[in-house]
Design a protein around this motif. Sequence first.
Motif, PDB file in Angstrom:
ATOM      1  N   TYR A 137      -1.128   3.748  -2.343  1.00 43.02           N
ATOM      2  CA  TYR A 137      -2.501   3.632  -1.839  1.00 43.02           C
ATOM      3  C   TYR A 137      -2.728   4.523  -0.621  1.00 43.02           C
ATOM      4  O   TYR A 137      -3.789   5.138  -0.472  1.00 43.02           O
ATOM      5  N   PHE A 138      -1.727   4.566   0.259  1.00 42.31           N
ATOM      6  CA  PHE A 138      -1.861   5.418   1.446  1.00 42.31           C
ATOM      7  C   PHE A 138      -1.894   6.889   1.042  1.00 42.31           C
ATOM      8  O   PHE A 138      -2.693   7.669   1.566  1.00 42.31           O
ATOM      9  N   ALA A 193      -9.155   5.540   6.521  1.00 41.10           N
ATOM     10  CA  ALA A 193      -8.315   5.683   5.328  1.00 41.10           C
ATOM     11  C   ALA A 193      -7.220   4.622   5.319  1.00 41.10           C
ATOM     12  O   ALA A 193      -6.917   4.011   4.288  1.00 41.10           O
ATOM     13  N   TYR A 194      -6.608   4.397   6.496  1.00 42.85           N
ATOM     14  CA  TYR A 194      -5.530   3.421   6.590  1.00 42.85           C
ATOM     15  C   TYR A 194      -6.014   2.019   6.227  1.00 42.85           C
ATOM     16  O   TYR A 194      -5.416   1.328   5.389  1.00 42.85           O
ATOM     17  N   GLU A 251      -2.907   8.149  -1.745  1.00 42.26           N
ATOM     18  CA  GLU A 251      -4.214   8.422  -2.335  1.00 42.26           C
ATOM     19  C   GLU A 251      -5.284   8.620  -1.264  1.00 42.26           C
ATOM     20  O   GLU A 251      -6.258   9.355  -1.467  1.00 42.26           O
ATOM     21  N   ALA A 252      -5.097   7.948  -0.123  1.00 38.73           N
ATOM     22  CA  ALA A 252      -6.051   8.041   0.978  1.00 38.73           C
ATOM     23  C   ALA A 252      -5.765   9.238   1.885  1.00 38.73           C
ATOM     24  O   ALA A 252      -6.460   9.441   2.889  1.00 38.73           O
ATOM     25  N   ALA A 306       0.831  -1.207   0.000  1.00 38.38           N
ATOM     26  CA  ALA A 306       0.000   0.000   0.000  1.00 38.38           C
ATOM     27  C   ALA A 306       0.863   1.253   0.000  1.00 38.38           C
ATOM     28  O   ALA A 306       0.525   2.263  -0.645  1.00 38.38           O
ATOM     29  N   ASN A 307       1.994   1.202   0.693  1.00 40.80           N
ATOM     30  CA  ASN A 307       2.884   2.348   0.729  1.00 40.80           C
ATOM     31  C   ASN A 307       3.621   2.517  -0.603  1.00 40.80           C
ATOM     32  O   ASN A 307       3.677   3.613  -1.165  1.00 40.80           O
ATOM     33  N   THR A 315      -8.663   1.120   4.631  1.00 38.98           N
ATOM     34  CA  THR A 315      -9.126   1.061   3.243  1.00 38.98           C
ATOM     35  C   THR A 315      -7.960   0.770   2.310  1.00 38.98           C
ATOM     36  O   THR A 315      -8.037  -0.099   1.427  1.00 38.98           O
ATOM     37  N   ALA A 316      -6.846   1.482   2.500  1.00 44.68           N
ATOM     38  CA  ALA A 316      -5.667   1.296   1.660  1.00 44.68           C
ATOM     39  C   ALA A 316      -5.023  -0.064   1.885  1.00 44.68           C
ATOM     40  O   ALA A 316      -4.626  -0.753   0.933  1.00 44.68           O
ATOM     41  N   GLU A 317      -4.919  -0.482   3.137  1.00 50.39           N
ATOM     42  CA  GLU A 317      -4.296  -1.784   3.419  1.00 50.39           C
ATOM     43  C   GLU A 317      -5.152  -2.922   2.872  1.00 50.39           C
ATOM     44  O   GLU A 317      -4.632  -3.905   2.336  1.00 50.39           O
ATOM     45  N   LYS A 355      -7.049  -2.808   0.276  1.00 52.01           N
ATOM     46  CA  LYS A 355      -6.848  -2.786  -1.175  1.00 52.01           C
ATOM     47  C   LYS A 355      -5.565  -3.531  -1.539  1.00 52.01           C
ATOM     48  O   LYS A 355      -5.514  -4.278  -2.532  1.00 52.01           O
TER      49      LYS A 355
END
Length: 341
Positions: free
Chosen positions: A61-62, A239-240, A64-65, A56-57, A242-244, A246
């Motif tokens: 993704y993070f 947000a965290y 974007e969140a 995610a990092n 959600t990204a993880e 994904k």
Amino acid sequence: MPKSIHACLKRTLFAVGASVLPLLGAVPASNAAELKHVTVVLSYIPNVENFGTIYANAKGYFKEAGLEVEIVPGTSGIDGIQMISSGTAQIAMVDAANVLSAEGRGEHLKVIGARFQMNPQAMTCRKDSGVTDAHMVKGKRLAIKQTATRQADVFLSKLGLTTKDMETLSVGGSDISAIIAGRVDCLYSTFAFNEPRLIEGAGVPVNVLPLGEYGLNSQPGAITVTEKYLNENKDVLTAYLTAESKAWAEFFKDPAAAAKFIVEGGFNDGLDLEQQTYQAERQVSFMTSETTKEKGILYLEPKVWQETAANSFAAKSTPSLIDPSQFLTTEILDKIDRPKL
């Protein structure tokens, strides 16, 4: 732990000391002012166990969140609970038993999700021992890691046994020589993805018996924050996760490709592609369950936590029987659309 992992810990810890991990996809400084900074402590070194956070990092993704995520590897000397309690980190991936111990000390934590649905610890036995079920260890030779002595007593009690029912040998935390040499039939405990592969690599086929199937289940990789941080930062945690989530969706699509990404990405020098692929492919069954089919990945199972609490009390890791309902919450997870596997 494989020797290759030992070899890279010193470098990894140096990176932590520098407070920034550029190889883990840190967000450029020019964007930092626009993003909410979050420090996350991994459950272990940067490997497939921690794929969700790393991917995610690295893939943005993070970002974007709306988050700037700094990653701290969970190695010897790194205490995730201590870091979130002191405010030097905001999120930590923690072993379930450690959460219970902290609650027993009066910490005010909240577990908002968990990576594993099944405890990946196991008793590993030589195939030529004939032990295909944990109850069959009676009358056999059992090596017990020095760090697992109390837990082993609880485990054996689940089987209606004590150490008097078998020949025991105390070994170091990473010692697999006794089982390879045939001086013992079984080793307690092992990580289902590491020691069994190393033992078989030495030419000794094994049976891996997950502790979760014998009354010692737990949900390690517990995504943990302080109660105060949860109350004040629900948008950040949404947000965290959600990204993880994904990122983990990508892992489940192709675990072998996920292992390749981790090894070739340079996140932790010395990782072995074969071992990481072995781990990734087997990790799937430990991260999914009937609950995740209905509720989605990372979900919390109260009955499992009650079992872990009872075992922690029996092992004298907590001064009293802790009620997990006081620190478990699916408030954030329930807001997020996650893969149901």
